[in-house]
Scaffold this motif. Structure first.
Motif, PDB file in Angstrom:
ATOM      1  N   GLN A   1      -6.944  -0.152  -1.839  1.00  0.00           N
ATOM      2  CA  GLN A   1      -7.340  -0.035  -3.237  1.00  0.00           C
ATOM      3  C   GLN A   1      -8.797  -0.424  -3.457  1.00  0.00           C
ATOM      4  O   GLN A   1      -9.356  -0.174  -4.522  1.00  0.00           O
ATOM      5  N   THR A   2      -9.442  -1.033  -2.479  1.00  0.00           N
ATOM      6  CA  THR A   2     -10.833  -1.419  -2.621  1.00  0.00           C
ATOM      7  C   THR A   2     -11.727  -0.182  -2.595  1.00  0.00           C
ATOM      8  O   THR A   2     -11.616   0.663  -1.715  1.00  0.00           O
ATOM      9  N   LYS A   3     -12.613  -0.074  -3.599  1.00  0.00           N
ATOM     10  CA  LYS A   3     -13.530   1.053  -3.693  1.00  0.00           C
ATOM     11  C   LYS A   3     -14.963   0.572  -3.566  1.00  0.00           C
ATOM     12  O   LYS A   3     -15.321  -0.502  -4.042  1.00  0.00           O
TER      13      LYS A   3
ATOM     14  N   ASN B   1       0.794  -1.209   0.000  1.00  0.00           N
ATOM     15  CA  ASN B   1       0.000   0.000   0.000  1.00  0.00           C
ATOM     16  C   ASN B   1       0.834   1.271   0.000  1.00  0.00           C
ATOM     17  O   ASN B   1       0.296   2.358  -0.127  1.00  0.00           O
TER      18      ASN B   1
ATOM     19  N   SER C   1     -12.016   5.178  -9.343  1.00  0.00           N
ATOM     20  CA  SER C   1     -10.604   4.921  -9.100  1.00  0.00           C
ATOM     21  C   SER C   1      -9.860   6.242  -9.295  1.00  0.00           C
ATOM     22  O   SER C   1     -10.407   7.202  -9.866  1.00  0.00           O
TER      23      SER C   1
ATOM     24  N   ASP D   1      -7.461  -0.998   7.720  1.00  0.00           N
ATOM     25  CA  ASP D   1      -7.961  -1.161   6.369  1.00  0.00           C
ATOM     26  C   ASP D   1      -6.787  -1.552   5.496  1.00  0.00           C
ATOM     27  O   ASP D   1      -6.126  -0.722   4.895  1.00  0.00           O
TER      28      ASP D   1
ATOM     29  N   ASP E   1      -6.550  -3.207   2.639  1.00  0.00           N
ATOM     30  CA  ASP E   1      -6.662  -3.056   1.195  1.00  0.00           C
ATOM     31  C   ASP E   1      -7.180  -1.663   0.854  1.00  0.00           C
ATOM     32  O   ASP E   1      -8.375  -1.442   0.702  1.00  0.00           O
TER      33      ASP E   1
ATOM     34  N   ASP F   1      -5.023   8.161  -1.531  1.00  0.00           N
ATOM     35  CA  ASP F   1      -5.226   6.724  -1.486  1.00  0.00           C
ATOM     36  C   ASP F   1      -3.981   6.047  -2.049  1.00  0.00           C
ATOM     37  O   ASP F   1      -2.941   6.695  -2.202  1.00  0.00           O
TER      38      ASP F   1
ATOM     39  N   GLU G   1     -19.193   0.862  -4.168  1.00  0.00           N
ATOM     40  CA  GLU G   1     -20.001   0.976  -5.378  1.00  0.00           C
ATOM     41  C   GLU G   1     -20.185   2.446  -5.764  1.00  0.00           C
ATOM     42  O   GLU G   1     -20.492   3.289  -4.920  1.00  0.00           O
TER      43      GLU G   1
END
Length: 255
Positions: A41-43, A30, A49, A37, A39, A85, A45
């Protein structure tokens, strides 16, 4: 008995090693410190990005999930915040925010932001924004961009937490024409407590860096450190890659 104890110890040590390696892997993956948290990179709904955000046209609505890296200011229920991020950074200018919620925006806090992508004198930012606090925490490690200072791709790192190494303090001229290591305000017309402006050079090129007084006031270590600069000093610097008519980093730490 001793054999059984030895087996148990071996198993325990193996488990501890796996956890240690996993934690190190998260930090390396990361580019920062994971704290709740892993991850980043998880977005969610409907969330863009960073690549989608970067490609979006100016004045269009954008929605991002990002992590607070520093707060610059709050007044009249509006907050200005540096966020990032795993892939890029977002400068949130005058985002709608109560004092109560501003206090919750601690370093690393994950938030979801909806606003409009805008630009001011080269600085790309999100304006007219609202936000909600999410579960998650992540703090970015400064990225050394010294080698990119004279290159076009430097702007691709705009607003990130960055570092510069081996920078030389160059002279500026005050209102009386004297050579000084820094100025209060961009033209030297200010006084202690105003923004600090100073010039640094690398590989024959000179750049203007700033200590933004709303972000780092006169009582902070970085403000005092810049007041102690002498022309010719060699310093390492950290801050945020702000843009104003060209690169104009907001410095938060000096070595």
């Amino acid at each position: 008995m001793r054999s059984n104890v030895r087996r148990v110890l071996v198993v325990v040590m193996a488990i501890m090693l796996v956890f240690a390696m996993t934690a190190c892997g998260k930090k390396a993956e990361n580019g920062g410190t994971a704290g709740g948290d892993a991850d980043v990179q998880t977005k969610g709904e409907g969330v863009m990005s960073y690549a989608d955000y970067a490609a979006a046209a100016l004045d269009t609505e954008v929605t991002v999930e990002t992590f607070v890296q520093a707060k610059q200011s709050w007044w009249e229920d509006k907050a200005t915040v540096y966020t990032q991020d795993a892939d890029g950074a977002y400068f949130l200018y005058n985002m709608a925010c109560s004092q109560e919620d501003y206090d919750k925006l601690v370093e690393g806090q994950k938030i979801k932001v909806t606003g409009h992508k805008s630009e001011w004198s080269g600085e790309v930012e999100i304006v007219d924004a609202t936000f909600e606090i999410l579960e998650g925490n992540w703090i970015a490690e400064p990225e050394d961009v010294t080698a990119l200072l004279a290159k076009e791709e430097l702007i691709d790192h705009q607003n990130k937490k960055v570092s510069f190494t081996g920078m030389t303090i160059e002279p500026k001229k005050d209102a009386d024409g004297n050579e000084v290591a820094f100025l209060y305000s961009w033209d030297g017309s200010g006084s202690q407590g105003d923004d600090l402006y100073f010039d640094v050079s690398k590989d024959g090129q000179t750049y203007t860096f700033t200590v933004e007084s709303y972000l780092c006031g006169k009582d902070t270590d970085v403000y005092k450190a810049v007041e102690g600069f002498n022309v010719g000093d060699t310093v390492d610097l950290e801050g945020f890659l702000y843009w104003y008519e060209g690169v104009n980093p907001h410095i938060t730490a000096v070595k």
